[in-house]
Each structure stands twice: as C-alpha cells, then as structure tokens.
Design a protein around this motif. Structure first.
Motif, PDB file in Angstrom:
ATOM      1  N   GLU A   7      38.917  33.062  37.526  1.00  0.00           N
ATOM      2  CA  GLU A   7      37.864  32.958  36.854  1.00  0.00           C
ATOM      3  C   GLU A   7      37.741  33.736  35.340  1.00  0.00           C
ATOM      4  OE1 GLU A   7      33.694  35.662  39.826  1.00  0.00           O
ATOM      5  OE2 GLU A   7      35.970  35.001  40.495  1.00  0.00           O
ATOM      6  N   ILE A   8      36.341  33.777  34.820  1.00  0.00           N
ATOM      7  CA  ILE A   8      36.433  34.143  33.289  1.00  0.00           C
ATOM      8  C   ILE A   8      35.596  34.973  34.245  1.00  0.00           C
ATOM      9  CG2 ILE A   8      34.672  33.906  31.945  1.00  0.00           C
ATOM     10  CD1 ILE A   8      35.007  30.204  31.846  1.00  0.00           C
ATOM     11  N   HIS A  55      29.925  39.378  38.422  1.00  0.00           N
ATOM     12  CA  HIS A  55      30.584  39.652  39.551  1.00  0.00           C
ATOM     13  C   HIS A  55      32.366  40.810  39.321  1.00  0.00           C
ATOM     14  CE1 HIS A  55      29.716  35.293  39.271  1.00  0.00           C
ATOM     15  NE2 HIS A  55      28.808  35.678  40.122  1.00  0.00           N
ATOM     16  N   THR A  56      32.560  41.228  38.533  1.00  0.00           N
ATOM     17  CA  THR A  56      33.034  42.477  38.634  1.00  0.00           C
ATOM     18  C   THR A  56      33.487  43.304  40.073  1.00  0.00           C
ATOM     19  OG1 THR A  56      33.479  42.111  35.874  1.00  0.00           O
ATOM     20  CG2 THR A  56      34.076  44.128  36.740  1.00  0.00           C
ATOM     21  N   LYS A  57      34.385  43.084  40.467  1.00  0.00           N
ATOM     22  CA  LYS A  57      34.856  44.599  41.225  1.00  0.00           C
ATOM     23  C   LYS A  57      35.577  45.451  40.651  1.00  0.00           C
ATOM     24  CE  LYS A  57      34.301  40.779  44.606  1.00  0.00           C
ATOM     25  NZ  LYS A  57      32.865  41.101  45.495  1.00  0.00           N
ATOM     26  N   VAL A  75      44.870  38.288  41.467  1.00  0.00           N
ATOM     27  CA  VAL A  75      43.402  38.812  40.506  1.00  0.00           C
ATOM     28  C   VAL A  75      43.226  38.799  38.973  1.00  0.00           C
ATOM     29  CG1 VAL A  75      42.298  40.118  42.268  1.00  0.00           C
ATOM     30  CG2 VAL A  75      44.235  40.846  40.790  1.00  0.00           C
ATOM     31  N   ASN A  76      42.041  38.546  38.526  1.00  0.00           N
ATOM     32  CA  ASN A  76      41.762  38.170  37.061  1.00  0.00           C
ATOM     33  C   ASN A  76      42.621  39.918  36.726  1.00  0.00           C
ATOM     34  OD1 ASN A  76      41.693  37.922  34.801  1.00  0.00           O
ATOM     35  ND2 ASN A  76      40.442  36.902  34.559  1.00  0.00           N
ATOM     36  N   ILE A  77      42.852  41.142  36.357  1.00  0.00           N
ATOM     37  CA  ILE A  77      42.421  42.333  36.121  1.00  0.00           C
ATOM     38  C   ILE A  77      42.210  42.433  34.810  1.00  0.00           C
ATOM     39  CG2 ILE A  77      43.945  44.458  35.908  1.00  0.00           C
ATOM     40  CD1 ILE A  77      45.759  43.531  37.064  1.00  0.00           C
ATOM     41  N   GLN A 102      37.967  40.443  38.754  1.00  0.00           N
ATOM     42  CA  GLN A 102      37.640  39.470  39.284  1.00  0.00           C
ATOM     43  C   GLN A 102      38.554  38.832  40.526  1.00  0.00           C
ATOM     44  OE1 GLN A 102      34.354  38.364  37.627  1.00  0.00           O
ATOM     45  NE2 GLN A 102      34.747  39.946  36.835  1.00  0.00           N
ATOM     46  N   GLU A 103      38.226  38.693  41.736  1.00  0.00           N
ATOM     47  CA  GLU A 103      38.657  38.249  42.544  1.00  0.00           C
ATOM     48  C   GLU A 103      39.595  36.922  42.751  1.00  0.00           C
ATOM     49  OE1 GLU A 103      35.683  37.813  46.239  1.00  0.00           O
ATOM     50  OE2 GLU A 103      36.671  39.999  46.212  1.00  0.00           O
ATOM     51  N   ASP A 104      39.174  36.016  41.552  1.00  0.00           N
ATOM     52  CA  ASP A 104      40.019  34.850  41.755  1.00  0.00           C
ATOM     53  C   ASP A 104      40.846  34.976  40.036  1.00  0.00           C
ATOM     54  OD1 ASP A 104      41.521  32.415  41.587  1.00  0.00           O
ATOM     55  OD2 ASP A 104      39.123  31.279  41.846  1.00  0.00           O
TER      56      ASP A 104
END
Length: 69
Positions: A13-14, A19-21, A42-44, A8-10
């Motif tokens: 962010e949950i 929204h997964t990249k 980022v949230n891996i 996730q970019e933030d």
C-alpha cells in the motif's frame, strides 16, 4: 525504551495519511523493532524513539498498548 511505529497495514500500500496506523514496541534499538515486525506484512513509514515526555503523553490515550510487553 518504547518506540512508536507508523505504518500501513499492507506492505504494498502506498502511504496515505488517513490510513496510517500506529503501534508501540518496547525494544533496545530500532533494529529490534524491525525484527519484531518482520513477520507482519506491513509498510513501515517511520519509527520514533519516544522520550519520557512524549511517552507520558501517548500513555494518556485509551488506545495506548505496548505490543511486546
């Protein structure tokens, strides 16, 4: 070896599937991948080592690009 990282970019962010990249990182270990991404906010979600067949499949995408090549 090439790893596929889902994130996730933030960092706050949950994880939401829509929204997964993803990005691809060349490294020897998962730890090296995490070190490479340490400075990013980022949230891996998941780090996956790609075998030869999976890598060949991913390379067919026009969006395939290894981050640290």
């Amino acid at each position: 070896m090439v790893y596929k990282v889902l994130y996730q970019e933030d960092a706050l962010e949950i994880p939401v599937r829509e929204h997964t990249k993803s990005l691809y990182v060349r490294a020897q270990t998962e730890r090296e991948v995490r070190q490479f991404l340490k400075e990013r906010n980022v949230n891996i979600e998941f780090i996956q080592l790609l075998n030869d067949q999976h890598l060949a499949y991913e390379q067919q995408s026009e969006f395939f690009r290894v981050e640290n090549d």
